[in-house]
Design a protein around this motif. Structure first.
Motif, short mmCIF file in Angstrom:
data_model
loop_
_atom_site.label_atom_id
_atom_site.label_comp_id
_atom_site.label_asym_id
_atom_site.label_seq_id
_atom_site.Cartn_x
_atom_site.Cartn_y
_atom_site.Cartn_z
N LEU A 57 29.55 33.95 -4.10
CA LEU A 57 30.62 33.19 -3.45
C LEU A 57 31.98 33.61 -3.98
CD1 LEU A 57 29.09 29.61 -3.64
CD2 LEU A 57 29.14 31.12 -1.65
N GLU A 58 32.99 33.51 -3.13
CA GLU A 58 34.37 33.64 -3.57
C GLU A 58 34.93 32.22 -3.64
OE1 GLU A 58 36.00 36.33 -0.65
OE2 GLU A 58 35.45 38.04 -1.90
N SER A 59 35.90 32.00 -4.51
CA SER A 59 36.38 30.65 -4.73
C SER A 59 37.89 30.56 -4.71
CB SER A 59 35.89 30.12 -6.08
OG SER A 59 34.49 30.06 -6.11
N VAL A 60 38.36 29.39 -4.26
CA VAL A 60 39.76 29.00 -4.38
C VAL A 60 39.76 27.70 -5.16
CG1 VAL A 60 41.86 28.32 -3.17
CG2 VAL A 60 40.30 30.00 -2.12
N TRP A 61 40.48 27.68 -6.27
CA TRP A 61 40.62 26.48 -7.09
C TRP A 61 42.05 25.97 -6.90
CZ3 TRP A 61 36.50 24.64 -9.88
CH2 TRP A 61 35.44 25.50 -10.05
N LEU A 62 42.21 24.76 -6.38
CA LEU A 62 43.53 24.15 -6.19
C LEU A 62 43.70 23.06 -7.24
CD1 LEU A 62 43.41 23.80 -2.31
CD2 LEU A 62 44.55 25.58 -3.63
N VAL A 63 44.73 23.19 -8.07
CA VAL A 63 44.99 22.19 -9.10
C VAL A 63 45.76 21.05 -8.46
CG1 VAL A 63 45.98 21.74 -11.37
CG2 VAL A 63 45.03 24.01 -10.86
N VAL A 64 45.12 19.89 -8.37
CA VAL A 64 45.70 18.72 -7.71
C VAL A 64 46.58 17.94 -8.67
CG1 VAL A 64 45.14 16.54 -6.55
CG2 VAL A 64 43.73 18.56 -6.15
N LEU A 87 42.50 32.14 -7.19
CA LEU A 87 41.54 32.81 -6.32
C LEU A 87 40.60 33.63 -7.19
CD1 LEU A 87 44.09 34.12 -3.67
CD2 LEU A 87 42.82 31.98 -3.63
N THR A 88 39.29 33.45 -7.01
CA THR A 88 38.33 34.21 -7.80
C THR A 88 37.40 34.97 -6.86
OG1 THR A 88 36.90 32.28 -8.00
CG2 THR A 88 38.41 32.69 -9.79
N PRO A 89 37.35 36.28 -6.99
CA PRO A 89 36.48 37.08 -6.13
C PRO A 89 35.00 36.89 -6.48
CG PRO A 89 37.56 38.48 -7.75
CD PRO A 89 38.11 37.10 -7.93
N GLN A 90 34.17 37.40 -5.61
CA GLN A 90 32.73 37.32 -5.79
C GLN A 90 32.32 37.85 -7.16
OE1 GLN A 90 30.63 39.55 -2.85
NE2 GLN A 90 28.64 38.84 -3.49
N GLU A 91 31.41 37.16 -7.80
CA GLU A 91 30.83 37.53 -9.10
C GLU A 91 31.81 37.46 -10.27
OE1 GLU A 91 27.65 37.58 -9.16
OE2 GLU A 91 27.47 37.69 -7.00
N GLU A 104 42.55 17.80 -12.58
CA GLU A 104 41.92 17.44 -11.32
C GLU A 104 42.03 18.63 -10.38
OE1 GLU A 104 42.13 14.00 -7.85
OE2 GLU A 104 43.50 13.91 -9.55
N LEU A 105 40.89 19.03 -9.78
CA LEU A 105 40.86 20.24 -8.96
C LEU A 105 40.08 20.03 -7.67
CD1 LEU A 105 39.55 21.71 -12.10
CD2 LEU A 105 41.31 23.09 -11.05
N LEU A 106 40.45 20.81 -6.66
CA LEU A 106 39.62 21.00 -5.47
C LEU A 106 39.09 22.42 -5.57
CD1 LEU A 106 41.58 19.48 -2.46
CD2 LEU A 106 39.50 18.62 -3.54
N TRP A 107 37.80 22.56 -5.34
CA TRP A 107 37.16 23.88 -5.38
C TRP A 107 36.61 24.18 -3.99
CZ3 TRP A 107 31.55 24.64 -7.20
CH2 TRP A 107 31.19 25.97 -7.09
N ILE A 108 37.10 25.25 -3.38
CA ILE A 108 36.65 25.68 -2.06
C ILE A 108 35.88 26.98 -2.26
CG2 ILE A 108 37.33 26.33 0.27
CD1 ILE A 108 39.99 24.76 -0.35
N ALA A 109 34.58 26.94 -1.97
CA ALA A 109 33.71 28.11 -2.13
C ALA A 109 33.40 28.68 -0.75
CB ALA A 109 32.43 27.72 -2.85
N VAL A 110 33.63 29.98 -0.58
CA VAL A 110 33.40 30.63 0.72
C VAL A 110 32.51 31.85 0.55
CG1 VAL A 110 35.61 29.83 1.68
CG2 VAL A 110 35.50 32.04 0.54
N LEU A 111 31.82 32.20 1.63
CA LEU A 111 31.03 33.42 1.62
C LEU A 111 31.96 34.61 1.72
CD1 LEU A 111 28.20 32.36 4.08
CD2 LEU A 111 28.09 32.46 1.60
N PRO A 112 31.72 35.68 0.97
CA PRO A 112 32.57 36.87 1.08
C PRO A 112 32.37 37.55 2.44
CG PRO A 112 30.79 37.27 -0.45
CD PRO A 112 30.69 35.82 -0.05
N GLU A 113 33.36 38.29 2.87
CA GLU A 113 33.35 38.93 4.19
C GLU A 113 32.11 39.79 4.44
OE1 GLU A 113 33.80 41.51 7.42
OE2 GLU A 113 33.91 42.25 5.35
N PRO A 114 31.65 40.61 3.50
CA PRO A 114 30.45 41.41 3.79
C PRO A 114 29.22 40.55 4.13
CG PRO A 114 31.55 42.26 1.85
CD PRO A 114 32.23 40.97 2.20
N VAL A 115 29.14 39.36 3.57
CA VAL A 115 28.03 38.46 3.88
C VAL A 115 28.26 37.76 5.21
CG1 VAL A 115 26.80 36.39 3.14
CG2 VAL A 115 27.47 38.11 1.45
N SER A 116 29.44 37.18 5.39
CA SER A 116 29.71 36.42 6.62
C SER A 116 29.70 37.31 7.86
CB SER A 116 31.02 35.65 6.51
OG SER A 116 32.10 36.53 6.36
#
Length: 126
Positions: A57-64, A87-91, A104-116
């Protein structure tokens, strides 16, 4: 429609007694997208959080709210504070630590483009 609240999340207590409150706000099946999940975390002051077991997974961490430190393999931790996005890339492995007032954080985890790109298209249905 699915509505969830951040006030009553799961509570994890670290070996040293520090507390992490964690609540999943949405998962991929709810979103009809390649977003894997959206999670809400609260780290008590001094608590460290190192995520394991979510590879691919790739991740976006938003500091609230609050401030803390990001450990990303560099020589020193990086300071992070409310309003920052990480922003944290895959692996890529990171570790977070809550500052004096916690973090306090929001963590949004997304599939990387090669997978999606290999997944079949989906459309939301009522």
């Amino acid at each position: 429609m699915i509505v969830t609240r951040t006030a009553r999340g799961s509570r994890t207590v670290a070996r040293t007694g520090e507390r992490i409150d964690w609540r999943c706000l949405a998962r991929r099946g709810m979103l009809h997208s390649e977003c894997e999940s959206i999670d809400h975390l609260r780290l008590a002051p001094g608590t460290e959080f190192a995520l394991t077991g979510r590879s691919g997974l790739e991740s976006v961490w938003l500091v609230v709210d609050g401030a803390g430190e990001l450990f990303d393999g560099g020589p020193r931790p990086r300071p992070i504070a409310a309003g920052d996005a990480v922003l944290t890339p895959q692996e890529r492995r990171i570790r977070l630590r809550g500052g004096d007032d916690g973090l306090e954080l929001l963590w949004i985890a997304v599939l990387p483009e090669p997978v999606s790109a290999r997944l079949p298209g989906r459309k939301p249905r009522l």
